[in-house]
Every structure is written in C-alpha cells, then in structure tokens.
Design an enzyme around this catalytic site. Structure first.
Site, short mmCIF file in Angstrom:
data_model
loop_
_atom_site.label_atom_id
_atom_site.label_comp_id
_atom_site.label_asym_id
_atom_site.label_seq_id
_atom_site.Cartn_x
_atom_site.Cartn_y
_atom_site.Cartn_z
N LYS A 1 0.85 -1.20 0.00
CA LYS A 1 0.00 0.00 0.00
C LYS A 1 0.88 1.24 0.00
O LYS A 1 1.76 1.39 0.87
CB LYS A 1 -0.85 -0.03 1.26
CG LYS A 1 -2.24 0.56 1.11
CD LYS A 1 -3.01 0.30 2.40
CE LYS A 1 -4.36 0.93 2.39
NZ LYS A 1 -4.96 0.91 3.73
C1 E4P Z 1 -8.45 1.49 4.24
O1 E4P Z 1 -7.62 1.10 3.50
C2 E4P Z 1 -8.35 2.76 4.97
O2 E4P Z 1 -7.14 2.84 5.63
C3 E4P Z 1 -9.51 2.88 5.93
O3 E4P Z 1 -10.69 2.45 5.30
C4 E4P Z 1 -9.66 4.24 6.54
O4 E4P Z 1 -10.85 4.29 7.29
P1 E4P Z 1 -11.16 5.42 8.35
O5 E4P Z 1 -11.40 6.69 7.61
O6 E4P Z 1 -12.41 4.95 9.05
O7 E4P Z 1 -9.97 5.51 9.25
#
Ligand code: E4P
Length: 222
Positions: free
Chosen positions: A83
């Site tokens: 990522k």
């Molecule tokens: C996923 O890859 C993201 O890191 C995540 O969905 C972020 O979610 P949040 O905005 O609830 O922290």
C-alpha cells in the site's frame, strides 16, 4: 463485490473469517499501531487467518524507500499487496513496483483526478475514502461513482476499493455504484447480517414448531 475487513485485530479477523465472506484485509499504520506489534509480525499473523489480498502500507515518504519497504513487505507472504499513499513519491513508487510485477494499493485517494493518476501508474487497487469525505461535508459516494465511470471509459483494470466505509448504507451504495471491493470495520460487516424481521421471523418459526413438537431450540441472536 468483494468484502475486506478494515482491521489488524486478530480476534475480529478470526470471527470474520469464520463467516466465510471475508475476501481480504486492509490495514494502515494507525490500525497496525493499535495492535502493538511491528508490521511484519502482525501482517504475517493476518495472512495465517485470511486467505486473500492483505494490504500492508509503507511508512516511508520517499519513493526509493517506499519501493524498498514495499518489496520487503511483499516478502512476508504471497498475498501481501503493497500500500502506497497517493503522493508524487507514492505514484513514482507505484509505477516502479507495478512494472516489476508487484501489486500496489494506492491509498488516501480523495479525488477522481488522483484515481486517474493511480490507474495510469499501474495500481492494482485504488482506495477512495468515502467516510472521510463525508466528514468534511462532501459526498464520498459521488467519488466512487466518478471513478467507476472514468475507469470504465478507458478500460482501466485497477480495482476500485471503497474505503473508510462507516455504515451498512455505505456498503450498499458502494455496491450499487459498482465498486469492486468494500473494506469495512468489523462492526459494519457484523451489522450487514441484521434485520429485525429475520429475528422476529425465526423466533415465530421456532415457537410454532415447539408448540407441536416441544423440542425446538430457543434463538439467541441470529
Ligand atoms: C483502508 O484502506 C483505509 O485505511 C480505511 O478504510 C480508513 O478508514 P477510516 O477513515 O475509518 O480511518
């Protein structure tokens, strides 16, 4: 639509995996930090629980270091997806990693322009954050719809992963919009099961049956 769990918590992942509907996992540095183990250790444990794409995020900010860190994360398990954040360096790293055959999830996407850039860089997954856009008064779901249209227009293979989903409606609306994947916290996935009429209906079925046969189980949460 694929369902990913947006957590690094092993208990939640075990519970979710037992349902048989979890296709993968997304993590980020905040979620990893919450569990208190170094990323390599935690990702390895996650890979032992869920058989599917497991996103592991780099914490480097320069493209050279991102590539280096990404490659080392990918060595943890064949299911690891690297990522990278949607920064200029993140896109350079994505390009390089994709050209070498690595799968990259480009994260922190908040606009259609950014999603277009990620697809051009060869991202395997783009992660638009629905909830965080809603938080600042924008329509996060609109972004999902825009990206679906743009990717279809040009036949981009990059998968659209609706991220930062906070409710069952977010999941349903992402599915209607055509997102390939929805990643959600455990409590949102759990809530997808629930309907008051399912509970009421089952209670009635078992009551009716036991009136005649006296051996029906009592439902304790469906
Ligand atoms: C996923 O890859 C993201 O890191 C995540 O969905 C972020 O979610 P949040 O905005 O609830 O922290």
């Amino acid at each position: 639509m694929k369902f990913f769990l947006d957590t690094a918590n092993l208990d939640e992942l075990k519970k979710g995996a037992a349902w048989g509907i979890v296709d993968g996992v997304t993590t980020n540095p905040s979620l990893i930090a919450k569990e208190g183990n170094p990323i390599e250790e935690q990702i390895k444990k996650i890979c032992d629980i869920v058989d599917g794409d497991i996103s592991a995020e780099v914490i480097a900010v320069t493209h050279r270091e991102m590539v280096e860190q990404g490659k080392s994360l990918a060595k943890i398990h064949k299911n690891v997806v690297i990522k990278c954040p949607l920064t200029r360096d993140g896109i350079i790293a994505t390009n390089e990693l994709a050209k070498s055959g690595y799968r990259v999830n480009v994260t922190l996407c908040f606009s259609a322009a950014q999603a277009l850039i990620a697809a051009k860089a060869g991202a395997y997954i783009i992660s638009p954050f629905v909830g965080r856009l809603d938080d600042i008064g924008q329509d996060g779901m609109d972004l999902i719809r825009q990206i679906v249209t743009i990717y279809e227009n040009y036949g981009y293979k990059t998968k659209i992963l609706a991220a930062s989903l906070r409710s069952t409606n977010h999941v349903i609306d992402s599915a209607i919009a055509g997102a390939h994947i929805g990643t959600m916290p455990f409590k949102v996935m759990d809530a997808l099961f629930t309907h008051v009429l399912t509970d009421k209906g089952l209670e009635q079925f078992l009551k009716d049956y036991s009136k005649v046969f006296h051996d029906a189980p009592v439902p304790v949460g469906v």
